[in-house]
Design a protein around this motif. Structure first.
Motif, PDB file in Angstrom:
ATOM      1  N   SER A 109      41.036  -7.663 -32.060  1.00 24.37           N
ATOM      2  CA  SER A 109      40.807  -8.552 -30.919  1.00 24.37           C
ATOM      3  C   SER A 109      42.180  -8.912 -30.348  1.00 24.37           C
ATOM      4  O   SER A 109      43.132  -9.126 -31.095  1.00 24.37           O
ATOM      5  CB  SER A 109      40.043  -9.800 -31.352  1.00 24.37           C
ATOM      6  N   CYS A 110      42.271  -8.947 -29.025  1.00 21.97           N
ATOM      7  CA  CYS A 110      43.576  -9.069 -28.358  1.00 21.97           C
ATOM      8  C   CYS A 110      44.278 -10.366 -28.796  1.00 21.97           C
ATOM      9  O   CYS A 110      43.727 -11.467 -28.647  1.00 21.97           O
ATOM     10  CB  CYS A 110      43.391  -9.052 -26.842  1.00 21.97           C
ATOM     11  N   ILE A 111      45.507 -10.195 -29.324  1.00 23.13           N
ATOM     12  CA  ILE A 111      46.215 -11.385 -29.821  1.00 23.13           C
ATOM     13  C   ILE A 111      46.796 -12.206 -28.670  1.00 23.13           C
ATOM     14  O   ILE A 111      47.227 -13.332 -28.868  1.00 23.13           O
ATOM     15  CB  ILE A 111      47.363 -10.994 -30.800  1.00 23.13           C
ATOM     16  N   PHE A 112      46.785 -11.659 -27.469  1.00 22.84           N
ATOM     17  CA  PHE A 112      47.400 -12.369 -26.331  1.00 22.84           C
ATOM     18  C   PHE A 112      46.395 -13.293 -25.641  1.00 22.84           C
ATOM     19  O   PHE A 112      46.729 -14.385 -25.225  1.00 22.84           O
ATOM     20  CB  PHE A 112      47.988 -11.369 -25.336  1.00 22.84           C
ATOM     21  N   CYS A 113      45.118 -12.846 -25.550  1.00 20.68           N
ATOM     22  CA  CYS A 113      44.124 -13.678 -24.873  1.00 20.68           C
ATOM     23  C   CYS A 113      43.086 -14.212 -25.859  1.00 20.68           C
ATOM     24  O   CYS A 113      42.079 -14.806 -25.456  1.00 20.68           O
ATOM     25  CB  CYS A 113      43.443 -12.893 -23.756  1.00 20.68           C
ATOM     26  N   GLY A 144      39.695 -11.619 -23.126  1.00 20.90           N
ATOM     27  CA  GLY A 144      39.882 -10.711 -21.989  1.00 20.90           C
ATOM     28  C   GLY A 144      40.429 -11.425 -20.759  1.00 20.90           C
ATOM     29  O   GLY A 144      40.720 -10.796 -19.743  1.00 20.90           O
ATOM     30  N   THR A 145      40.572 -12.748 -20.878  1.00 20.10           N
ATOM     31  CA  THR A 145      41.051 -13.529 -19.734  1.00 20.10           C
ATOM     32  C   THR A 145      42.430 -14.132 -20.033  1.00 20.10           C
ATOM     33  O   THR A 145      42.625 -14.732 -21.094  1.00 20.10           O
ATOM     34  CB  THR A 145      40.072 -14.693 -19.429  1.00 20.10           C
ATOM     35  N   ALA A 146      43.354 -13.953 -19.120  1.00 23.96           N
ATOM     36  CA  ALA A 146      44.705 -14.493 -19.319  1.00 23.96           C
ATOM     37  C   ALA A 146      44.665 -16.010 -19.218  1.00 23.96           C
ATOM     38  O   ALA A 146      43.789 -16.573 -18.551  1.00 23.96           O
ATOM     39  CB  ALA A 146      45.658 -13.916 -18.277  1.00 23.96           C
ATOM     40  N   LYS A 147      45.636 -16.673 -19.895  1.00 25.29           N
ATOM     41  CA  LYS A 147      45.683 -18.150 -19.871  1.00 25.29           C
ATOM     42  C   LYS A 147      45.772 -18.667 -18.438  1.00 25.29           C
ATOM     43  O   LYS A 147      45.157 -19.657 -18.082  1.00 25.29           O
ATOM     44  CB  LYS A 147      46.885 -18.640 -20.681  1.00 25.29           C
ATOM     45  N   ALA A 148      46.558 -17.963 -17.617  1.00 23.41           N
ATOM     46  CA  ALA A 148      46.749 -18.399 -16.235  1.00 23.41           C
ATOM     47  C   ALA A 148      45.563 -18.013 -15.342  1.00 23.41           C
ATOM     48  O   ALA A 148      45.587 -18.230 -14.135  1.00 23.41           O
ATOM     49  CB  ALA A 148      48.044 -17.788 -15.687  1.00 23.41           C
ATOM     50  N   GLY A 149      44.526 -17.435 -15.956  1.00 26.47           N
ATOM     51  CA  GLY A 149      43.381 -16.953 -15.172  1.00 26.47           C
ATOM     52  C   GLY A 149      43.536 -15.467 -14.870  1.00 26.47           C
ATOM     53  O   GLY A 149      44.621 -14.910 -14.993  1.00 26.47           O
ATOM     54  N   GLY A 150      42.452 -14.827 -14.516  1.00 27.25           N
ATOM     55  CA  GLY A 150      42.480 -13.382 -14.246  1.00 27.25           C
ATOM     56  C   GLY A 150      42.423 -12.600 -15.546  1.00 27.25           C
ATOM     57  O   GLY A 150      42.440 -13.178 -16.637  1.00 27.25           O
ATOM     58  N   ALA A 151      42.343 -11.276 -15.408  1.00 23.86           N
ATOM     59  CA  ALA A 151      42.209 -10.428 -16.597  1.00 23.86           C
ATOM     60  C   ALA A 151      43.506 -10.423 -17.401  1.00 23.86           C
ATOM     61  O   ALA A 151      44.593 -10.426 -16.830  1.00 23.86           O
ATOM     62  CB  ALA A 151      41.835  -9.008 -16.180  1.00 23.86           C
ATOM     63  N   GLY A 181      46.562  -9.074 -19.151  1.00 20.82           N
ATOM     64  CA  GLY A 181      47.325  -7.860 -18.835  1.00 20.82           C
ATOM     65  C   GLY A 181      47.486  -6.940 -20.036  1.00 20.82           C
ATOM     66  O   GLY A 181      47.655  -5.733 -19.890  1.00 20.82           O
ATOM     67  N   LYS A 182      47.427  -7.511 -21.238  1.00 27.25           N
ATOM     68  CA  LYS A 182      47.708  -6.698 -22.436  1.00 27.25           C
ATOM     69  C   LYS A 182      46.510  -5.831 -22.815  1.00 27.25           C
ATOM     70  O   LYS A 182      46.654  -4.679 -23.173  1.00 27.25           O
ATOM     71  CB  LYS A 182      48.084  -7.595 -23.617  1.00 27.25           C
TER      72      LYS A 182
END
Ligand code: PHE
Length: 377
Positions: A292-296, A300-307, A309-310
């Motif tokens: 599972s993506c360690i960044f989001c 699947g959603t970036a902290k700042a909103g939107g998809a 990127g990683k």
């Protein structure tokens, strides 16, 4: 007014000395004078001055006393003068020697003070290197697998096609060989060959099973080579860790449990692992493991909103290939496929390190720029 000649430069006649008493007081005067001059000596050069003034062969005080007082004196006084002179000479000799010793000791003591090491000064800074990030990640993974009973083995970077391909169930005509743009070695005429730079660490599975009977539990860190053009995610040399576990009763459950444990140890407890069907000639079934993506956080959603990127909005990041060892492989190492089972995996270390540490260009691993290296002390 001219300074009067010192008494030792004059004869007894000139000085009007006729009695022994007068001789004694003359010598007493000289001795007092010597003592005060000796007391004033503080260093090597003033000591030399004192020595020359009193013991100098030509015009030292004692020579003059000998010439002016002793030699010309009357036979009655000569004995007294001789005895007093001997006494004075002994005194002068002893004192001059004593002064020399004490000056040398003093000089040594002050030299010692000058040369003393000042322990309060900051030391010479000798920078100590650190392990390269790739080596650190290798170590982390080795520690995780060692803790669950795997041992670390290594194998050759130059291989025969048999170990790199055939024994891994990749026959010569197999299309999967096209995926691995292989570096073959230019060998001298007549040399046994062909030889190649291994395209993965999997040949060490074969070496290990040839040498050991089950149970086998190994991981294999090492370098692998493929004819890739360098870009942000490709390099002609990169790093893998192969894993192999073979025993009489290893199940698919053991396999996924082990990988799950590894992923959580490596990325953190909150990270989940999943697998998807895949294909490798030497595993059956074959899977591709994702984390599972360690960044989001897998959303699947970036902290700042939107998809994100990683993971490109997927919530999952592709990690590595693995699978249950294909029974055909056991045939190459004289294991009985009916009695043994096992799993294997091949982790791309560079990719894993890039994911864990947020590095977006694989080339920085190989440029040895200290500004990069120092970020991972
Ligand atoms: N050797 C494979 C590769 O380099 C990875 C792998 C290893 C897959 C072990 C399955 C089992 O792509």
């Amino acid at each position: 007014m001219p300074t009067p000649d010192p008494k030792h430069s004059q004869t007894f006649v000139a000085l009007g000395v006729t009695f022994a008493d007068q001789v004694h007081s003359l010598f007493a005067g000289l001795r007092t004078r010597f003592d005060s001059e000796a007391a004033a000596v503080t260093d090597e050069s003033s000591w030399k001055g004192l020595r020359d003034a009193w013991l100098g062969r030509k015009s030292g005080v004692l020579t003059l006393v000998t010439d002016n007082w002793l030699k010309p004196s009357s036979p009655e006084l000569k004995r007294v003068v001789g005895a007093s002179l001997n006494e004075l000479r002994a005194h002068v000799d002893a004192q001059i020697e004593a002064r020399r010793t004490s000056i040398e000791a003093g000089a040594e003591a002050s030299a010692r003070v000058k040369d003393r090491v000042d322990l309060s000064l900051p030391g010479v800074h000798r920078p100590i290197g650190s392990h390269h990030l790739i080596r650190q990640v290798f170590q982390d993974i080795e520690d995780i697998f060692s803790s669950i009973g795997f041992s670390v083995v290594e194998g050759p970077e130059i291989e025969t096609p048999y170990y790199n391909f055939e024994a891994l169930n990749i026959p010569e005509y197999h299309p999967v060989r096209d995926d691995m743009d292989t570096f073959y070695l230019d060998l001298p005429n007549g040399a046994p060959g062909p030889l190649l730079l291994r395209t993965h660490t999997s040949p060490v599975q074969i070496h290990t099973m040839e040498k050991c009977q089950p149970p086998v539990r190994v991981i294999v860190p090492g370098k692998v080579y493929r004819r890739d053009n360098p870009d942000a995610t490709h390099s002609f040399m990169f790093h893998q860790i192969e894993g192999l576990a073979v025993d009489s009763d290893i199940t698919f459950c053991d396999f996924t449990g082990t990988i799950d444990y590894f992923v959580r140890q490596f990325f953190g407890e909150g990270v989940k692992a999943r697998f998807r069907p895949s294909y490798f000639p030497f595993t059956e079934p074959s899977v591709e493991f994702d984390a599972s993506c360690i960044f989001c956080g897998g959303t699947g959603t970036a902290k700042a909103g939107g998809a994100c990127g990683k993971c490109k909005g997927a919530g999952w990041i592709e990690l590595f290939g693995a699978g249950m060892v294909d029974p055909a492989v056991y045939g190459f190492v004289n294991y009985d496929p009916k009695k043994v089972s096992g799993f294997a995996f091949g982790i791309g270390i560079d990719r894993l390190a890039m994911l864990k540490y947020g590095i977006d260009d694989i080339q920085v691993f190989f440029q040895n720029d200290v500004r990069f290296l120092r970020q991972f002390p």
